[in-house]
Design an enzyme around this catalytic site. Sequence first.
Site, PDB file in Angstrom:
ATOM      1  N   ALA A 247      10.415  35.928  64.531  1.00  0.00           N
ATOM      2  CA  ALA A 247       9.170  36.598  64.881  1.00  0.00           C
ATOM      3  C   ALA A 247       7.934  35.718  64.897  1.00  0.00           C
ATOM      4  CB  ALA A 247       8.934  37.764  63.909  1.00  0.00           C
ATOM      5  N   ALA A 248       7.876  34.704  64.025  1.00  0.00           N
ATOM      6  CA  ALA A 248       6.648  33.922  63.878  1.00  0.00           C
ATOM      7  C   ALA A 248       6.355  33.135  65.167  1.00  0.00           C
ATOM      8  CB  ALA A 248       6.782  32.989  62.689  1.00  0.00           C
ATOM      9  N   PRO A 249       5.047  32.956  65.500  1.00  0.00           N
ATOM     10  CA  PRO A 249       3.850  33.272  64.718  1.00  0.00           C
ATOM     11  C   PRO A 249       3.316  34.688  64.875  1.00  0.00           C
ATOM     12  CG  PRO A 249       3.230  32.063  66.669  1.00  0.00           C
ATOM     13  CD  PRO A 249       4.719  32.144  66.705  1.00  0.00           C
ATOM     14  N   ASP A 267      11.803  35.822  60.052  1.00  0.00           N
ATOM     15  CA  ASP A 267      11.786  34.440  60.528  1.00  0.00           C
ATOM     16  C   ASP A 267      12.250  33.530  59.401  1.00  0.00           C
ATOM     17  OD1 ASP A 267      10.346  32.995  63.141  1.00  0.00           O
ATOM     18  OD2 ASP A 267      10.522  31.677  61.403  1.00  0.00           O
ATOM     19  N   CYS A 362      12.538  31.371  75.912  1.00  0.00           N
ATOM     20  CA  CYS A 362      11.566  30.656  76.745  1.00  0.00           C
ATOM     21  C   CYS A 362      12.237  29.405  77.306  1.00  0.00           C
ATOM     22  CB  CYS A 362      10.296  30.321  75.970  1.00  0.00           C
ATOM     23  SG  CYS A 362      10.548  29.356  74.461  1.00  0.00           S
TER      24      CYS A 362
END
Length: 431
Positions: A247-249, A267, A362
């Site tokens: 999850a971070a940031p 995370d 990504c």
Amino acid sequence: MPRRPNMPRPDDVPGFPARRAALRLLDAVLRRGDPLELALHGAAQGLPPADRALVHAIAAEVLRHLPDLDALIDGATRQVLPDDAKARMVLRIALAQALALGTPAHAAIATALPLVDGGPRKLVHGVFGTVTRAEPTLPDPPTLPAGVLERWAGQWGDAMPQAAAAAYAVRPPVDISLRDASETAKWTAELNGASFAPGHVRLTEGTDIPALPGFATGAWWVQDIAAACAARLLGPGAGRTVLDLCAAPGGKTMQLAAAGWRVTAVDQSKKRLERLSENLARTGLSADIVAADLRQWQPDAPVDAILLDAPCTATGIYRRHPDVLHRIGPHQIAELAELQGELLTRVAGWLKPGGRIVYATCSLEQAEGEAQVERFLSAHPDFALAPATADDLPNGMTPAPQGWLRTLPDTLADRGGVDGFFIARLAKATN
């Protein structure tokens, strides 16, 4: 080689510590395969902020223009320097400053020569002079590494690398996600931006982010519009439970919390989770935060939805992080694809019947996107693709015929482009 009496000590040359740090940073990226941003801290330790920024700028420009810098160096030497030769790296640093950063040639070479103290100073000085006297310019757009060109052309066709190179030459835009999507028109006007979807604004170039209205009060956060599509595909939460994994940031965590989900953000990095906590505090949003390795942790009970932004090669954000084009190859892609498959299979068991998983990377590599989801669906007959629709997505983005979202370098190219992403929504059978 003994030092001549009138030769200054390297540390006495103004600007030398920053160039030495740039050499260390490039060595960490190109030889050890460390990510640029992570390696910067160690390479530039002890330097003031302005020098740290210069170190980053030098290294980033070397990486962005590496094939073109090497072509200039090779054209000025009788014998090709080895790729890992210190003289080649020092010449890259000096030429990147002179040709990309606007540093006067005499200053670029004066601060670079001490890096080869006791080594081939005459060679470096001679090659630099030969190149700069010809008054070359670096190609626009920069040349992509040969291995990347071949890999991407093989997956997407020859037009894709051309679009990728064109996107490489353009400064990536800054997108923000709004805490309250109903205020889209207000913030678009106040920030003098453009909106492609409710809850999104693209800012004008060169803005000082923390100084803008709404940042300090948590009305919005920076998040590329392609990255924001992952949470968009889960829609309103209405109090249901969701796991935001890796999850971070916290951009997606904040999106989900703002959309009414009860979020558990997981995370492995405690340091990155500190940033997530800070972002939640600034925006006034809430989530349960867990520091854990997904291969060992599991929730106490099944959940309604899962967003898995899986660890990946990050080749989709090459415009912001040019190091990925030089660190990532077939071995790293295969290694991360194996991890992604393991995680996707594991988290599928945490979902309630009728629940949904959004899987995202990504990456511009099909092994981390299309092939990953096809393999998962063939092995899990209780799951099916829940196709994205045009209504789910920002203006100008369309789902692939298969129903997932794939953004490429030509996506929204006429409006500044987007990061490269793959996002698929998977639905679990109700029984």
